[in-house]
Design an enzyme around this catalytic site. Structure first.
Site, PDB file in Angstrom:
ATOM      1  N   SER A   1      -8.628  31.246  42.362  1.00  0.00           N
ATOM      2  CA  SER A   1      -7.200  30.232  42.851  1.00  0.00           C
ATOM      3  C   SER A   1      -6.521  30.160  42.438  1.00  0.00           C
ATOM      4  O   SER A   1      -5.207  29.528  43.099  1.00  0.00           O
ATOM      5  CB  SER A   1      -7.939  28.808  42.101  1.00  0.00           C
ATOM      6  OG  SER A   1      -7.995  29.253  41.235  1.00  0.00           O
ATOM      7  N   CYS A   2      -5.524  31.456  41.712  1.00  0.00           N
ATOM      8  CA  CYS A   2      -4.762  31.675  41.268  1.00  0.00           C
ATOM      9  C   CYS A   2      -3.978  33.042  41.646  1.00  0.00           C
ATOM     10  O   CYS A   2      -3.462  33.731  41.300  1.00  0.00           O
ATOM     11  CB  CYS A   2      -4.983  31.945  39.737  1.00  0.00           C
ATOM     12  SG  CYS A   2      -5.202  30.643  38.501  1.00  0.00           S
ATOM     13  N   GLY A   3      -5.004  33.366  42.885  1.00  0.00           N
ATOM     14  CA  GLY A   3      -3.962  34.163  44.168  1.00  0.00           C
ATOM     15  C   GLY A   3      -4.486  36.121  43.843  1.00  0.00           C
ATOM     16  O   GLY A   3      -3.960  36.816  44.719  1.00  0.00           O
TER      17      GLY A   3
END
Length: 306
Positions: free
Chosen positions: A111-113
């Site tokens: 979710s943070c890339g």
């Protein structure tokens, strides 16, 4: 303390009819998790089972793996300007001698890339247990029954229609624990935290059933908890399949009705036996060999339903 659901007055519109009514919404509030008094993370969650959520988050991040590594978990008083307690701030104290992980050592989830090899290597580095060496096997009939059992335990969803669910089951399909949350990752962390506090880690011989899709993040949480099988009603991502194959996890997607896609770990799923006397009837040993022959972790499963 905040409730898991909130009532709101709304306007219900259906064709030419307009009706004022009260709707029930799933509650969503921030939870700040502190570690030994220092801020660690903030997550949006449905209030309830917060201690499990905090403990499970630490399991997911590789910080703890047994209940004796946590000394206390408590709500922080005086969280508001007037000294009131919002029950939205938790402090987790590690047991003496347990090193506090540095924030830079926490690997970042999808979710943070962060993606690709960096994510896979990070999970391998911090995982305490191997899912690949778990010998558990599941009957096909048991697996297809899991969505119904999970749905039957979703009490808050019945009132709100707005929550994800995660359930932990035995290899025979018996429920061990079910948790709900607005965030699917939070629901799984609540399960892992429950397991940690009950002294059940690693979760060998179990199945993790989730109500949504199977993301990389959920696969890594399963791996961190020592869960050998993850099943989802929707699709997995490509990186989720890659991580499951790397770690020897059985990953099942599109589990709906009598059909499913087995993306990795086919060896654990026992084929359904034909009705007695039916054409092509096979023995249980034949069925086992049909499933396991040539099926290493990462072998493709069934086609998408339809």
């Amino acid at each position: 303390m905040s409730r898991v659901s909130v009532k709101k007055r709304i306007l219900r519109v259906q064709d030419a009819t307009r009706v004022r009514k009260v709707d029930v919404l799933a509650a969503e509030e921030p939870l700040e998790i502190r570690l030994n008094g220092a801020p660690l993370t903030v997550t949006m969650r449905t209030p309830g089972d917060d201690f499990d959520l905090a403990a499970g988050f630490l399991v997911s991040e590789g910080a703890v793996g047994s209940p004796d590594e946590i000394s206390t978990i408590r709500y922080c008083a005086g969280a508001t300007v007037d000294g009131g307690n919002t029950y939205n701030v938790l402090d987790v104290r590690l047991a003496p001698g347990v090193p506090a992980p540095e924030p830079r050592n926490f690997y970042t989830t999808s979710s943070c890339g962060v993606c690709g090899k960096a994510s896979l290597e990070a999970v391998r580095t911090v995982a305490r247990w191997s899912a690949g060496d778990d010998p558990v096997e599941l009957a096909q009939s048991t697996v297809v029954g899991l969505p119904g059992r999970l749905r039957a335990a979703q009490r808050v969803f019945d009132r709100t229609g707005g929550l994800h669910a995660a359930g932990l089951f035995t290899a025979e399909g018996e429920p061990l624990c079910v948790r709900e949350d607005v965030g699917r990752h939070n629901a799984v962390d609540k399960l892992l935290g429950w397991a940690l506090r009950e002294g059940r880690l690693p979760l060998r011989g179990t199945v993790l059933m989730v109500s949504g899709r199977a993301s990389f993040e959920l696969v890594q949480k399963a791996v961190m908890g020592g869960v050998p099988v993850l099943a989802a009603v929707s699709a997995p991502s490509s990186l989720a399949v890659e991580l499951a194959a790397e770690e020897g996890l059985t990953l099942i997607g599109f589990l709906r009705g009598d059909s499913m896609n087995v993306y990795t770990g086919e060896r654990r799923l026992l084929a359904a036996r034909p009705a007695k006397g039916a054409p092509g009837e096979a023995s249980e040993q034949d069925a086992r060999e049909d499933v396991t022959s040539g099926a290493g972790n990462g072998s493709a499963g069934a086609r998408s339903p339809g």
